[in-house]
Design an enzyme around this catalytic site. Structure first.
Site, short mmCIF file in Angstrom:
data_model
loop_
_atom_site.label_atom_id
_atom_site.label_comp_id
_atom_site.label_asym_id
_atom_site.label_seq_id
_atom_site.Cartn_x
_atom_site.Cartn_y
_atom_site.Cartn_z
N HIS A 62 28.06 -46.29 -12.14
CA HIS A 62 28.95 -47.31 -11.60
C HIS A 62 28.22 -48.58 -11.17
O HIS A 62 27.10 -48.53 -10.69
CB HIS A 62 29.69 -46.76 -10.38
CG HIS A 62 30.59 -45.61 -10.71
ND1 HIS A 62 31.14 -44.79 -9.76
CD2 HIS A 62 31.04 -45.16 -11.91
CE1 HIS A 62 31.90 -43.87 -10.35
NE2 HIS A 62 31.84 -44.07 -11.66
N TYR A 132 26.40 -43.02 1.45
CA TYR A 132 26.16 -44.38 0.97
C TYR A 132 26.23 -45.36 2.12
O TYR A 132 27.11 -45.24 2.97
CB TYR A 132 27.27 -44.83 0.02
CG TYR A 132 27.37 -44.11 -1.28
CD1 TYR A 132 26.64 -44.55 -2.38
CD2 TYR A 132 28.22 -43.03 -1.43
CE1 TYR A 132 26.76 -43.91 -3.60
CE2 TYR A 132 28.34 -42.38 -2.64
CZ TYR A 132 27.60 -42.84 -3.72
OH TYR A 132 27.72 -42.20 -4.93
C1 LIG Z 1 33.63 -46.27 -4.40
C2 LIG Z 1 34.86 -46.38 -3.50
C3 LIG Z 1 36.02 -45.75 -3.84
N1 LIG Z 1 37.12 -45.85 -3.05
C4 LIG Z 1 38.33 -45.13 -3.46
C5 LIG Z 1 38.81 -45.44 -4.87
C6 LIG Z 1 39.37 -44.13 -5.35
O1 LIG Z 1 40.74 -44.02 -4.96
C7 LIG Z 1 38.59 -43.07 -4.59
C8 LIG Z 1 37.52 -42.37 -5.41
O2 LIG Z 1 36.72 -43.39 -6.01
P1 LIG Z 1 35.74 -43.08 -7.22
O3 LIG Z 1 36.38 -42.09 -8.11
O4 LIG Z 1 35.34 -44.39 -7.80
O5 LIG Z 1 34.52 -42.38 -6.49
P2 LIG Z 1 33.05 -42.16 -7.08
O6 LIG Z 1 33.16 -41.83 -8.52
O7 LIG Z 1 32.34 -41.20 -6.21
O8 LIG Z 1 32.41 -43.60 -6.93
C9 LIG Z 1 31.09 -43.74 -6.47
O9 LIG Z 1 30.23 -43.32 -7.52
C10 LIG Z 1 28.84 -43.52 -7.27
C11 LIG Z 1 28.10 -43.12 -8.53
C12 LIG Z 1 28.51 -44.84 -6.71
O10 LIG Z 1 27.46 -45.43 -6.98
C13 LIG Z 1 29.44 -45.36 -5.67
O11 LIG Z 1 29.17 -46.72 -5.34
C14 LIG Z 1 30.86 -45.20 -6.12
O12 LIG Z 1 31.10 -46.03 -7.25
O13 LIG Z 1 38.02 -43.73 -3.46
C15 LIG Z 1 37.09 -46.57 -1.89
O14 LIG Z 1 38.11 -46.66 -1.17
N2 LIG Z 1 35.94 -47.19 -1.51
C16 LIG Z 1 34.82 -47.11 -2.28
O15 LIG Z 1 33.73 -47.68 -1.90
#
Ligand SMILES: Cc1cn([C@H]2C[C@H](O)[C@@H](COP(=O)(O)OP(=O)(O)O[C@H]3O[C@@H](C)C(=O)[C@@H](O)[C@H]3O)O2)c(=O)[nH]c1=O
Length: 177
Positions: A62, A132
């Protein structure tokens, strides 16, 4: 804290310097001025936790598009992960190169990931937790990524993939974007 710059410019592994006594130890995990002395981002706007049930889970790779590109400080607080980054900075001497480290609750290492790198990980044990610190608020519309198996990169993964999100599987090839 000990700052080790890794092979991608601006990427650092942070090691704690424990003050140990008969009770255990005390060690700093973040210090704004120590980051600033090295020209690094030391202020973080959000902190988030990622919990993963199963070993072999992959999340990533990401990044956030400008002007919302994020600087991240990542550590593993339960279990262990194979943590990977890819340099996506145009003009960087290490453009498209990847690098990985092991972060675990046991080694207490952290990875400082500058803006412009993609980030992801694979869990090496069940019930793994990642913490994080991110320097700016999350902007969903800026969130993007590259596939864990995109042939444009030299990524390798230590285990078979047990779980990965549909969104992460659907990122298009980097070449041609
Ligand atoms: C990343 C993030 C997601 N969310 C929400 C969006 C979605 O509804 C839910 C789950 O998000 P994701 O599926 O994108 O979660 P995830 O796949 O765990 O995303 C994370 O992956 C790793 C590899 C990173 O480096 C992080 O910065 C972030 O991108 O949480 C937030 O509210 N704040 C955040 O900072």
């Amino acid at each position: 804290m000990i700052f080790e710059e890794l092979e991608l410019p601006g990427l650092f592994r942070l090691l704690p310097e424990p003050h140990a006594d008969e009770r255990g130890f005390f060690a700093r995990t973040h210090c704004e001025s120590e980051f600033a002395e090295r020209g690094l981002v030391g202020r973080f706007a959000q902190s988030s936790v990622s919990f993963n049930h199963r070993r072999g889970t992959v999340r990533g790779m990401h990044f956030s598009k400008p002007p919302h590109a994020e600087t991240k400080l990542v550590r593993c607080t339960a279990g262990a992960i194979h943590d990977a980054v890819i340099d996506l900075r145009p003009g960087s001497p290490t453009y498209r190169r990847s690098l990985s480290v092991t972060l675990s609750a046991a080694n207490r290492h952290a990875l400082y990931i500058p803006a412009g790198l993609a980030h992801g990980f694979q869990t090496l044990s069940d019930d793994t937790e990642i913490l994080y610190m991110i320097d700016r608020p999350f902007v969903a519309s800026a969130a993007d990524g590259v596939r864990w198996d995109d042939p444009a990169f030299d990524l390798t993964w230590p285990e078979p993939v047990s779980i990965i999100a549909a969104r992460d599987l659907a990122f298009p090839d980097w070449t041609g974007r």
